[in-house]
Design an enzyme around this catalytic site. Structure first.
Site, PDB file in Angstrom:
ATOM      1  N   GLU A 110       6.821 -21.830   8.126  1.00  0.00           N
ATOM      2  CA  GLU A 110       7.317 -20.946   9.183  1.00  0.00           C
ATOM      3  C   GLU A 110       8.368 -21.614  10.064  1.00  0.00           C
ATOM      4  OE1 GLU A 110       4.165 -21.566  12.820  1.00  0.00           O
ATOM      5  OE2 GLU A 110       3.712 -20.033  11.330  1.00  0.00           O
TER       6      GLU A 110
ATOM      7  N   GLU B 135       0.803  -1.219   0.000  1.00  0.00           N
ATOM      8  CA  GLU B 135       0.000   0.000   0.000  1.00  0.00           C
ATOM      9  C   GLU B 135       0.838   1.272   0.000  1.00  0.00           C
ATOM     10  OE1 GLU B 135      -2.612  -0.466   3.332  1.00  0.00           O
ATOM     11  OE2 GLU B 135      -4.062  -1.654   2.189  1.00  0.00           O
TER      12      GLU B 135
END
Length: 214
Positions: free
Chosen positions: A113, A82
């Site tokens: 992960e 963004e």
């Protein structure tokens, strides 16, 4: 050294959720969410220190990297993506690296992960260097993918920061500028996409917005 307590995994203070009305569930979630900004406020001094350090790096031509897994990684992707449309900067200035790659943005990638070496390899693909700043994001503060990346960065004098939601988190030991926003147990036990995720989103908003203004 204080004992590490994983508050994010503690049992919810709310019981028998299935017996609650819709209104009760919504109200309790909202009550819990109201506490998050106050927890973030307690960490503003830590956030300020990291922002100042990142700003110095970026003013000298460096980049900002986020490293995360699961919800933390997805929030990092949102924040990084963004910035270009909001501030008119290039897409290569703030880069989010997520465990499991682009697929993990929409689909959980099992065990990604847990790979302690892959985070650093993913950073290397972007030619990360001591000119840059790297912020690891992990609600629990224990994610191997993120910790491994920060550990390798520190070996190479790359500036590191971290965002976690447990006090005295292991990840903080590998960050030059650790941030710990302790929001307490989740409404749904260990569902850290809730308050912990909200806290991380707020902190990421603060970091990227303030750095871009600077």
């Amino acid at each position: 050294m204080k004992e590490f307590l994983k508050i994010t995994e503690q049992v919810s203070e709310y019981h028998h959720l299935e017996k609650m009305s819709v209104l009760e569930i919504l109200s309790h979630i909202n009550d819990e969410d109201k506490t998050v900004p106050f927890a973030v406020a307690e960490a503003i001094a830590q956030i300020e220190a990291l922002v100042q350090a990142i700003t110095d790096k970026m003013l000298m031509g460096g980049r900002l990297f986020y490293v995360g897994a699961g919800t933390s990684g997805r929030l990092a992707v949102v924040d990084a993506s963004e910035c270009p449309p909001t501030y008119g900067v290039s897409y290569g200035l703030i880069i989010a690296v997520i465990a499991g790659g682009e697929k993990a943005i929409t689909t959980a990638v099992e065990f990604a992960e847990d790979d302690k070496e892959q985070g650093w390899r993913d950073l290397q693909a972007h030619h990360v260097s001591e000119k840059d700043a790297v912020v690891g994001i992990a609600a629990s503060g224990t994610t191997p993918y993120v910790i491994g990346a920060l550990e390798e960065c520190r070996k190479r004098d790359i500036l590191t920061g971290s965002i976690a939601c447990n006090p005295n988190s292991p990840i903080s030991a590998f960050a030059d500028y650790p941030i710990e926003v302790v929001v307490g147990p989740e409404f749904v036990t260990a569902s850290t996409r809730m308050k912990s995720g909200t806290a991380q989103k707020l902190v990421l908003n603060m970091i990227s917005t303030t750095v871009m203004i600077q």
